[in-house]
Design a protein around this motif. Structure first.
Motif, short mmCIF file in Angstrom:
data_model
loop_
_atom_site.label_atom_id
_atom_site.label_comp_id
_atom_site.label_asym_id
_atom_site.label_seq_id
_atom_site.Cartn_x
_atom_site.Cartn_y
_atom_site.Cartn_z
N ALA A 1 -46.05 -7.45 4.57
CA ALA A 1 -45.77 -7.29 2.61
C ALA A 1 -43.33 -6.72 3.38
CB ALA A 1 -45.91 -6.41 2.01
N TRP A 2 -43.25 -5.85 4.22
CA TRP A 2 -42.12 -5.90 3.88
C TRP A 2 -41.32 -7.11 5.39
CZ3 TRP A 2 -39.42 -1.58 2.67
CH2 TRP A 2 -37.99 -1.48 3.58
N ALA A 3 -42.10 -7.22 5.70
CA ALA A 3 -41.37 -8.08 7.23
C ALA A 3 -40.98 -9.69 5.96
CB ALA A 3 -41.99 -8.87 8.15
N SER A 4 -42.22 -10.20 5.04
CA SER A 4 -42.06 -11.07 3.75
C SER A 4 -41.06 -10.46 3.25
CB SER A 4 -43.68 -11.20 2.95
OG SER A 4 -44.82 -11.52 3.62
N GLY A 5 -40.68 -9.74 3.21
CA GLY A 5 -39.83 -9.24 1.73
C GLY A 5 -39.27 -8.82 0.53
N ILE A 6 -41.19 -8.53 1.02
CA ILE A 6 -41.73 -7.44 -0.59
C ILE A 6 -40.96 -5.81 -0.97
CG2 ILE A 6 -44.09 -6.11 -1.75
CD1 ILE A 6 -44.76 -8.41 -0.95
N ARG A 7 -40.34 -5.87 -1.49
CA ARG A 7 -40.00 -4.99 -1.78
C ARG A 7 -40.57 -3.54 -2.49
NH1 ARG A 7 -38.69 -5.67 2.84
NH2 ARG A 7 -37.28 -5.93 3.75
N TYR A 8 -41.22 -3.92 -3.65
CA TYR A 8 -41.92 -3.36 -4.50
C TYR A 8 -43.43 -3.34 -3.80
CZ TYR A 8 -44.19 -2.05 -9.25
OH TYR A 8 -44.90 -1.52 -10.68
N PHE A 9 -44.20 -1.34 -4.15
CA PHE A 9 -45.27 -1.53 -3.80
C PHE A 9 -45.71 -0.01 -4.57
CE2 PHE A 9 -42.74 -2.70 0.14
CZ PHE A 9 -43.54 -3.00 0.60
N ASP A 10 -47.91 -1.05 -5.34
CA ASP A 10 -48.15 0.14 -6.64
C ASP A 10 -49.14 0.22 -6.41
OD1 ASP A 10 -48.06 0.15 -9.33
OD2 ASP A 10 -50.29 -1.05 -9.06
N THR A 11 -49.67 1.15 -6.17
CA THR A 11 -50.69 1.74 -6.39
C THR A 11 -51.45 2.85 -7.45
OG1 THR A 11 -52.09 3.34 -4.64
CG2 THR A 11 -49.29 3.77 -5.25
N ALA A 12 -52.35 3.41 -7.22
CA ALA A 12 -52.87 4.86 -8.35
C ALA A 12 -54.11 5.39 -7.21
CB ALA A 12 -53.74 3.82 -9.04
N PRO A 13 -54.23 6.81 -8.15
CA PRO A 13 -54.90 7.83 -7.37
C PRO A 13 -56.42 7.21 -7.75
CG PRO A 13 -53.74 8.78 -9.20
CD PRO A 13 -53.69 7.61 -8.94
N HIS A 14 -56.68 6.46 -8.51
CA HIS A 14 -58.32 5.81 -8.85
C HIS A 14 -58.54 5.02 -7.58
CE1 HIS A 14 -60.87 3.39 -10.51
NE2 HIS A 14 -60.22 2.09 -10.35
N TYR A 15 -57.30 4.22 -6.64
CA TYR A 15 -57.99 3.12 -5.54
C TYR A 15 -58.53 4.53 -4.39
CZ TYR A 15 -54.50 0.31 -8.38
OH TYR A 15 -54.37 -0.48 -9.55
N GLY A 16 -59.44 3.99 -4.50
CA GLY A 16 -60.22 4.65 -3.40
C GLY A 16 -60.10 6.23 -3.85
N ILE A 17 -59.75 6.02 -4.54
CA ILE A 17 -60.04 8.46 -5.07
C ILE A 17 -59.00 8.82 -4.13
CG2 ILE A 17 -62.30 8.84 -6.55
CD1 ILE A 17 -63.58 9.80 -3.78
N GLY A 18 -57.87 8.38 -4.25
CA GLY A 18 -56.71 8.75 -3.44
C GLY A 18 -56.29 8.13 -2.26
N LEU A 19 -57.05 7.31 -0.97
CA LEU A 19 -57.25 7.05 -0.13
C LEU A 19 -55.72 5.58 -0.41
CD1 LEU A 19 -58.03 6.46 2.46
CD2 LEU A 19 -59.22 4.68 1.73
N SER A 20 -55.58 4.77 -1.48
CA SER A 20 -54.48 4.29 -1.46
C SER A 20 -53.44 4.78 -1.29
CB SER A 20 -55.39 3.43 -2.51
OG SER A 20 -53.63 2.26 -2.72
N GLU A 21 -53.07 5.96 -2.24
CA GLU A 21 -51.38 6.26 -2.13
C GLU A 21 -51.70 6.98 -0.49
OE1 GLU A 21 -51.01 7.86 -6.85
OE2 GLU A 21 -52.40 9.15 -5.60
N ARG A 22 -52.56 8.10 0.27
CA ARG A 22 -52.45 7.90 1.09
C ARG A 22 -51.71 6.90 1.89
NH1 ARG A 22 -57.08 11.56 -0.60
NH2 ARG A 22 -58.41 9.89 0.97
N ARG A 23 -52.87 5.84 2.17
CA ARG A 23 -51.67 5.07 3.20
C ARG A 23 -50.99 4.47 2.90
NH1 ARG A 23 -58.54 1.99 4.06
NH2 ARG A 23 -59.11 2.64 6.00
N LEU A 24 -50.56 4.02 1.63
CA LEU A 24 -49.39 3.55 1.61
C LEU A 24 -48.62 4.41 2.36
CD1 LEU A 24 -47.99 0.83 -0.05
CD2 LEU A 24 -48.16 2.56 -1.99
#
Length: 329
Positions: free
Chosen positions: A40-63
């Protein structure tokens, strides 16, 4: 880059939704998750969205881990409040309850109170490993409108006035309550998932005109309607359930038209919401570097003007829906 409402927060036109790297429906490993963010970064994406709901915290930790070595001032990060995560010893996994292939180590507790908003944000910052996020959304307050409007929203407004966050809003899989947020509050942005796509124009009736009139930004998620517009075939999903036959037929018609005009349905599905003047960013969920690169490539590919004209002729596109301007000849 676009600015959200009257805030100073900027977002890229294409953005990364991190539910997939939180093991939505199926598991991915850490390496695959980090490679998706790198792509995503290499493609020029600079906005990243997550939430506690996603994987009960896993998404936030990984992102958070994947972005840790990036200059914090060079990207925009959003998370959501309204679900607190409380430890549980119930055992099993989260697939049946939340749709994520993770151990059920925590349970989600709805809380749009001022205290819940603050506690939720603090917990998210800890999981992300950052000292601030740029945008905070009230997440899916469908059945909690009273508390969200009278307690949760004022709490976010206070955090914004204190400079704790740069922009505030609400994120939902519907357009009606988001329209109320736009009209009755001073949100900077709303995240509307699955309700402004080639198959679902509901946001066009009230939400998008209201947002344009108020100068409120809209981030559109779910442009593929959870899969049907990415790969229409028997068994494809529409809004996270099996696609009804009539919608599958419609998606297959759209795909055939796109191919006849030398483009792809994926390119058209991403270009369509981006064409509305109220839309600041199109949020795509991806679980691998391959998916990210494909989305970025499709988003950058112009869709022929004749395709949009034929959609209108065939009654597959609302007359009031803006479409991308023709490419200069």
């Amino acid at each position: 880059m676009s600015t959200l409402g009257t805030s100073d927060v900027e977002v890229s036109e294409l953005s990364f939704g991190a539910a997939g790297i939180g093991n939505l429906f199926t598991a991915v490993d850490d390496e695959q998750a980090y490679e998706a963010v790198d792509a995503a970064w290499a493609s020029g994406i600079r906005y990243f969205d997550t939430a506690p709901h996603y994987g009960i915290g896993l998404s936030e930790r990984r992102l958070g881990a994947a972005l840790r070595d990036r200059p914090r001032a060079e990207y925009t990060l959003s998370t959501k409040v309204g679900r607190l995560l409380e430890p549980t010893d119930a055992g099993g996994d989260d697939l049946a309850e939340g749709g994520f292939a993770v151990p059920a180590t925590h349970r989600r507790v709805w809380d749009f109170s001022a205290d819940g908003v603050r506690r939720g944000l603090d917990a998210s910052l800890e999981r992300l490993g950052v000292d601030h996020v740029d945008v905070v959304y009230l997440h899916d307050p469908d059945d909690h409108a009273e508390q969200a409007f009278h307690e949760g929203y004022p709490a976010l407004e206070k955090l914004r006035s204190q400079g704790v966050v740069g922009a505030i809003g609400a994120g939902m899989n519907q357009a009606e309550m988001l329209t109320r947020f736009v009209r009755d509050t001073d949100v900077d942005v709303v995240l509307c998932a699955g309700r402004y796509t080639l198959l679902d124009h509901r946001a066009l009736t009230d939400l998008l005109p209201a947002a344009e009139g108020r100068g409120t930004s809209v981030v559109v998620g779910g442009a593929f309607n959870s899969g049907l517009l990415a790969d229409p075939r028997p068994g494809a999903t529409y809004n996270y359930t099996a696609a009804p036959p009539e919608l599958l037929d419609r998606a297959l018609r759209l795909k055939a038209l796109a191919e006849r005009h030398g483009t792809t349905l994926r390119a058209a599905a991403l270009a369509f919401p981006a064409a509305h003047p109220a839309v600041a960013s199109v949020l795509v969920g991806a679980r691998s570097a391959l998916e990210v690169r494909d989305c970025a490539e499709q988003f950058a590919t112009p869709v022929p003007w004749a395709f949009w004209q034929e959609l209108r002729t065939e009654g597959l596109l609302a007359a009031a829906a803006p479409v991308p301007a023709p490419e200069p000849s």
